[in-house]
Motif scaffolding. Sequence first.
Motif, mmCIF file in Angstrom:
data_model
loop_
_atom_site.group_PDB
_atom_site.id
_atom_site.type_symbol
_atom_site.label_atom_id
_atom_site.label_comp_id
_atom_site.label_asym_id
_atom_site.label_seq_id
_atom_site.Cartn_x
_atom_site.Cartn_y
_atom_site.Cartn_z
ATOM 1 N N THR A 45 0.817 -1.225 0.000
ATOM 2 C CA THR A 45 0.000 0.000 0.000
ATOM 3 C C THR A 45 0.847 1.271 0.000
ATOM 4 N N LEU A 46 2.116 1.129 0.332
ATOM 5 C CA LEU A 46 3.013 2.293 0.383
ATOM 6 C C LEU A 46 4.351 1.875 -0.208
ATOM 7 N N ILE A 63 5.068 10.149 -10.198
ATOM 8 C CA ILE A 63 3.966 10.517 -9.294
ATOM 9 C C ILE A 63 2.628 10.347 -10.009
ATOM 10 N N ALA A 64 2.586 10.702 -11.276
ATOM 11 C CA ALA A 64 1.344 10.536 -12.049
ATOM 12 C C ALA A 64 0.942 9.061 -12.108
ATOM 13 N N ALA A 65 1.916 8.187 -12.271
ATOM 14 C CA ALA A 65 1.611 6.747 -12.334
ATOM 15 C C ALA A 65 1.070 6.253 -10.993
ATOM 16 N N ALA A 66 1.660 6.726 -9.905
ATOM 17 C CA ALA A 66 1.204 6.294 -8.574
ATOM 18 C C ALA A 66 -0.221 6.757 -8.312
ATOM 19 N N GLN A 67 -0.521 7.973 -8.740
ATOM 20 C CA GLN A 67 -1.882 8.478 -8.538
ATOM 21 C C GLN A 67 -2.892 7.637 -9.307
ATOM 22 N N ALA A 127 1.830 16.170 5.898
ATOM 23 C CA ALA A 127 0.683 15.922 6.789
ATOM 24 C C ALA A 127 0.437 14.425 6.994
ATOM 25 N N ASP A 128 -0.204 14.080 8.117
ATOM 26 C CA ASP A 128 -0.686 12.714 8.311
ATOM 27 C C ASP A 128 -1.597 12.353 7.146
ATOM 28 N N GLY A 129 -1.491 11.128 6.698
ATOM 29 C CA GLY A 129 -2.348 10.695 5.596
ATOM 30 C C GLY A 129 -1.842 11.102 4.227
ATOM 31 N N ALA A 130 -0.666 11.720 4.174
ATOM 32 C CA ALA A 130 -0.129 12.182 2.882
ATOM 33 C C ALA A 130 -0.044 11.020 1.895
ATOM 34 N N MET A 131 -0.460 11.275 0.666
ATOM 35 C CA MET A 131 -0.343 10.258 -0.386
ATOM 36 C C MET A 131 1.002 10.358 -1.110
ATOM 37 N N VAL A 132 1.649 11.533 -1.031
ATOM 38 C CA VAL A 132 2.950 11.707 -1.683
ATOM 39 C C VAL A 132 3.909 12.425 -0.723
ATOM 40 N N ARG A 133 5.032 11.813 -0.490
ATOM 41 C CA ARG A 133 6.121 12.489 0.211
ATOM 42 C C ARG A 133 7.397 12.313 -0.590
ATOM 43 N N VAL A 134 8.144 13.372 -0.715
ATOM 44 C CA VAL A 134 9.343 13.372 -1.555
ATOM 45 C C VAL A 134 10.584 13.273 -0.663
ATOM 46 N N GLY A 135 11.570 12.535 -1.104
ATOM 47 C CA GLY A 135 12.849 12.485 -0.411
ATOM 48 C C GLY A 135 13.984 12.806 -1.357
ATOM 49 N N VAL A 136 15.202 12.955 -0.811
ATOM 50 C CA VAL A 136 16.372 13.177 -1.669
ATOM 51 C C VAL A 136 17.266 11.947 -1.588
ATOM 52 N N ALA A 137 17.882 11.588 -2.735
ATOM 53 C CA ALA A 137 18.536 10.286 -2.789
ATOM 54 C C ALA A 137 19.651 10.214 -3.825
ATOM 55 N N PRO A 138 20.814 10.839 -3.537
ATOM 56 C CA PRO A 138 21.969 10.582 -4.405
ATOM 57 C C PRO A 138 22.125 9.073 -4.574
ATOM 58 N N CYS A 139 22.495 8.641 -5.769
ATOM 59 C CA CYS A 139 22.369 7.213 -6.074
ATOM 60 C C CYS A 139 23.187 6.320 -5.160
ATOM 61 N N SER A 140 24.460 6.668 -5.000
ATOM 62 C CA SER A 140 25.339 5.820 -4.179
ATOM 63 C C SER A 140 26.654 6.552 -4.031
ATOM 64 N N PRO A 141 27.452 6.172 -3.056
ATOM 65 C CA PRO A 141 28.746 6.854 -2.895
ATOM 66 C C PRO A 141 29.656 6.700 -4.111
ATOM 67 N N VAL A 173 -6.131 1.490 0.303
ATOM 68 C CA VAL A 173 -5.160 2.540 0.617
ATOM 69 C C VAL A 173 -5.942 3.809 0.941
ATOM 70 N N GLU A 174 -5.644 4.383 2.103
ATOM 71 C CA GLU A 174 -6.361 5.586 2.549
ATOM 72 C C GLU A 174 -7.889 5.334 2.470
ATOM 73 N N GLY A 175 -8.261 4.113 2.809
ATOM 74 C CA GLY A 175 -9.676 3.735 2.872
ATOM 75 C C GLY A 175 -10.305 3.388 1.544
ATOM 76 N N ARG A 176 -9.567 3.550 0.438
ATOM 77 C CA ARG A 176 -10.134 3.310 -0.900
ATOM 78 C C ARG A 176 -9.567 2.032 -1.504
ATOM 79 N N ALA A 177 -10.428 1.300 -2.218
ATOM 80 C CA ALA A 177 -9.987 0.038 -2.813
ATOM 81 C C ALA A 177 -8.984 0.285 -3.930
ATOM 82 N N VAL A 178 -7.876 -0.447 -3.865
ATOM 83 C CA VAL A 178 -6.885 -0.439 -4.943
ATOM 84 C C VAL A 178 -6.895 -1.787 -5.656
#
Length: 450
Positions: free
Chosen positions: A123-124, A142-146, A195-209, A418-423
């Motif tokens: 679900t996440l 993000i469009a695909a996830a939505q 916010a709680d319940g957020a459907m999208v949260r972004v992080g930062v992620a350099p690929c690797s050392p 997910v978030e109460g809705r059927a996926v």
Amino acid sequence: MSRLAVIHADIVATMDDAATEIADGGVVWRDGAIVAVGSTADLAPLLDGIETIDARGCVVTPGLVNTHHHLYQSLTRAVPGCQDASLFGWLKTLYPIWARYTPDDVFAATQLGLAELALSGCTLSSDHLYLFPNGVRLEDTIAAAQGVGIRFHPTRGAMSVGESLGGLPPDSLVEAEPAILDDMVRVIDAFHDPADGAMVRVGVAPCSPFSVSRELMRDAAILARDKGVMMHTHLAEDADDVRYSLEKFGCRPGDYAESLGWTGPDVWHAHCVQLDTAEIALFARTRTGVAHCPCSNCRLGSGIAPVRAMLDAGVPLGLGVDGSASSDSGNLLAEARQAMLLQRVNGGAGALSAREALRMATRGGAQILGRHDCGQLAAGKRADLAIWPVDEIASSGSWDKLAALVLAPPPGPRDVFVEGRAVVRDGELARVSRQSVVAGAQAALARLMA
Ligand SMILES: [Zn+2]
């Protein structure tokens, strides 16, 4: 306001602090949040006039949480020439293919990978996208996830050290570091929801050392903390990785991470197969998370991550399917089973239990992604849950139906919310059609192979 309930589950596995398991259990939710969890009899007063879903013959768990993926790779499964290669050789074979990706290809690959995850009870999911050729942007994922309806944590990855500077990727796939940092700010400002319940949260992620500079690692950490977002990268994946760190930086991967600000509860590292005792203690002390990807580690021959030792030390641990170029299949329940089996190869039959594997796949994953509102079934938490049939061929005959999810797993969940809705309903995607997902993937694959 929509209210729903699942009732009469053979077992509801809450994954709460007490690991409560409820026989003939149910979950009631309103909109995206859980209102109550308990026995069906105890929930009866809440059920008047609301739609109920009968879960007899099923186990209900929190939705599974995927903590490491490269969804764009879903179109480079089983590529000849790297089916039997280890990490560095495998990457060098795939880079030229990935350099041809367009935004449409990334969308199709992401949709395919997320549909596959939803159909395995996820679900996440986080995602680690670290190459942006031909106008690809984070919002293509993000469009695909939505569309699929899954909760999504995309991370803005990056590679900046190409072959000419001693790195692994070709120069055509790396970006200038100022542009990387600018785009990290852009996507956080545009899409991150704290916010709680957020459907999208972004992080930062350099690929690797071994594909970004020390400066980018450091600056990305400063940026992430300024913006209040999480940080992710690959670390200590295999022996080559550790050797590179010792030769190039003069220290082990854990020390390198710590020296650049890459430890803490807002950081999670993928793999960590080769962490030593001191690095495990460092991660436990700093509450640094680890995404364990057992199928990928097996596929690439990277080794057996010290999961038992990390759990015993208190390192926060989740599970990841990793990109489909290195584990081909993106089935998170299969990953939980593989995690359990792999620990037993060296550690004996008691090294990891089915319940511990399921906890890593749910609560553990939510914790390392910073989602204290997800990963457990309890009043006030988000209504993310999977309903697993355990009365069919693959699982029938099981005496312990919760353990059966890992020991005698069903092919997939019956329903996923997910978030109460059927996926997923009755084993089918509920928000996008299976046919359109497959057709999109096939069209993109034809372009990439042309
Ligand atoms: Zn990875």
